[in-house]
Design a protein around this motif. Structure first.
Motif, PDB file in Angstrom:
ATOM      1  N   THR A 239      -6.379 -37.292 -17.862  1.00 24.15           N
ATOM      2  CA  THR A 239      -6.962 -38.105 -16.811  1.00 24.15           C
ATOM      3  C   THR A 239      -7.982 -39.018 -17.670  1.00 24.15           C
ATOM      4  N   GLY A 240      -8.851 -38.635 -18.783  1.00 21.10           N
ATOM      5  CA  GLY A 240      -9.858 -39.353 -19.193  1.00 21.10           C
ATOM      6  C   GLY A 240      -9.198 -40.572 -19.823  1.00 21.10           C
ATOM      7  N   VAL A 241      -8.174 -40.187 -20.450  1.00 21.57           N
ATOM      8  CA  VAL A 241      -7.586 -41.317 -21.312  1.00 21.57           C
ATOM      9  C   VAL A 241      -6.941 -42.353 -20.573  1.00 21.57           C
ATOM     10  N   GLU A 242      -6.268 -42.001 -19.450  1.00 17.75           N
ATOM     11  CA  GLU A 242      -5.757 -43.159 -18.405  1.00 17.75           C
ATOM     12  C   GLU A 242      -6.810 -43.883 -17.958  1.00 17.75           C
TER      13      GLU A 242
ATOM     14  N   LEU B 291       3.310 -39.944 -25.255  1.00 23.81           N
ATOM     15  CA  LEU B 291       4.021 -41.081 -24.773  1.00 23.81           C
ATOM     16  C   LEU B 291       3.732 -41.264 -23.400  1.00 23.81           C
ATOM     17  N   SER B 292       3.409 -40.492 -22.571  1.00 26.39           N
ATOM     18  CA  SER B 292       3.153 -40.729 -21.158  1.00 26.39           C
ATOM     19  C   SER B 292       1.874 -41.643 -21.127  1.00 26.39           C
ATOM     20  N   GLU B 293       1.122 -41.925 -22.269  1.00 29.72           N
ATOM     21  CA  GLU B 293      -0.135 -42.529 -22.087  1.00 29.72           C
ATOM     22  C   GLU B 293      -0.220 -44.007 -22.885  1.00 29.72           C
TER      23      GLU B 293
ATOM     24  N   ALA C  51      -3.321 -41.547 -28.302  1.00 33.01           N
ATOM     25  CA  ALA C  51      -2.753 -42.690 -27.466  1.00 33.01           C
ATOM     26  C   ALA C  51      -3.635 -43.863 -27.826  1.00 33.01           C
ATOM     27  N   ALA C  52      -5.062 -43.774 -27.372  1.00 35.14           N
ATOM     28  CA  ALA C  52      -6.049 -44.749 -27.806  1.00 35.14           C
ATOM     29  C   ALA C  52      -5.834 -45.362 -29.256  1.00 35.14           C
TER      30      ALA C  52
END
Length: 356
Positions: A148-151, A182-184, A343-344
């Protein structure tokens, strides 16, 4: 004093398979403390013996492997290796078991005597030893929390470099990590992505389908000669190396080979990463996730040698800190990040500028 191996519970409804698996593990230095004929017996055996690892059949009477995994992870979290038959039905249930906390999957060894048996026996022992080291419980919680945090923290408007390619390698504990990563990744980054997950033949196709349902990218199991551009992901099929054979104008082509295993595995991360470094002349990012062994270290070195960016998963969020550790020790890893920040990290390395 001689060091003893991990303690294991073997769960399978077939007496023959319980005996075969127990004999293989015992000969490999693993102490089989109990056998279980169904999921309920497996749950009880875990409560009574507190093993380091469980090998879990999928289809069993009274309580199947999926429900047993659910109960064990809820009451006495223990590293679990799913032993699955080579069927679509078992593959689907096995992935559900991974969602519930099982660490990895291995195709059941056949009962027939064949030239393949010694190799399969060695692989099974190595896999059980690796899964026994997995850190379960904390992993699932931290992945969910970080997801959640990355999103919410991802920049909404970015300009990315042209034609970036991301190469992801993982093994034990990797499927959930690859799915999350991959979702991120936003489609706006226009990445072309190659994934090498150590997984048995027959499971990688379903794995690709699962990822496709969870990401903006178009994901499929690689076929020989496949070409991809931005927004596409190829997953190396089990039992075959995925080689980057050609690259032109932002599109890359792969070929599949059955050349001998590299680092005792096929597909091998090193084969995919090193071949990409040879032919791709646009930005490259190499990522090593959780897993046993040293596969990926030579690939990371190859990517770094051509000016690419390299990332390894940190120890805290890795189920097994083998592959990332070896890559980090090589000195060719730029960033060591928890799974929720990778991801970031990829996006930062591909970012041209941020628009206000």
């Amino acid at each position: 004093m001689a060091q003893t191996g991990p303690r294991a519970v073997v769960a399978d409804d077939s007496h023959f398979m319980r005996s075969v698996i127990s004999d293989i593990l015992t000969e490999g230095g693993i102490d089989v403390v109990a056998q279980a004929r169904n999921g309920q017996e497996a749950v009880t055996a875990v409560e009574e013996h507190g093993p380091d690892v469980v090998t879990m059949d999928v289809e069993m009477p009274e309580m199947d492997g999926l429900e047993a995994v659910d109960q064990i992870m809820a009451t006495a979290p223990t590293p679990i290796l799913m032993l699955s038959a080579h069927t679509d039905e078992d593959a689907e249930v096995t992935f559900e078991a991974l969602d519930k906390g099982a660490v990895d999957v291995f195709t059941k060894p056949g009962g027939e005597v064949s030239m393949e048996m010694p190799r399969l026996e060695d692989q099974l022992v190595e896999m059980v030893l690796s899964v026994a080291e997995a850190d379960v419980g904390q992993e699932t919680e931290s992945v969910d929390e970080r997801d959640t945090g990355v999103e919410t923290s991802r920049p909404e408007a970015c300009t990315y470099v042209d034609n970036p390619t991301v190469l992801i390698g993982s093994s034990t504990g990797g499927p959930k990590m690859v799915e999350q990563l991959l979702s991120e990744l936003p489609l706006a980054a226009d990445l072309r992505v190659l994934v090498v997950q150590h997984m048995p033949e027959g499971f990688t196709g379903r794995f690709a389908e699962r990822i496709d349902d969870r990401t903006e990218y178009s994901v499929r199991e690689a076929g020989n000669g496949d070409r991809i551009g931005g927004g596409d992901v190829l997953v190396a099929p089990g039992g075959k190396h995925m080689i980057v054979s050609n690259y032109r104008d932002g599109r890359l082509r792969v070929k599949l080979t059955e050349d001998p295993p590299v680092n005792s595995v096929r597909p091998a991360v090193d084969m995919t990463m090193s071949s990409a470094a040879e032919v791709v002349d646009d930005p490259l990012v190499g990522v090593i996730l959780t897993g046993m062994g040293e596969d990926g270290t030579a690939g990371i070195k190859s990517i770094k040698a051509v000016g690419g960016h390299t990332i390894a998963q940190d120890e805290q969020t890795s189920a097994v800190f083998g592959m990332p550790k070896r890559a980090i020790e090589s000195g060719y890893v730029d960033d060591v990040l928890p799974i929720g920040e990778i991801a970031a990290g990829i996006l930062d390395s591909c970012k041209l500028e941020t628009t206000q």
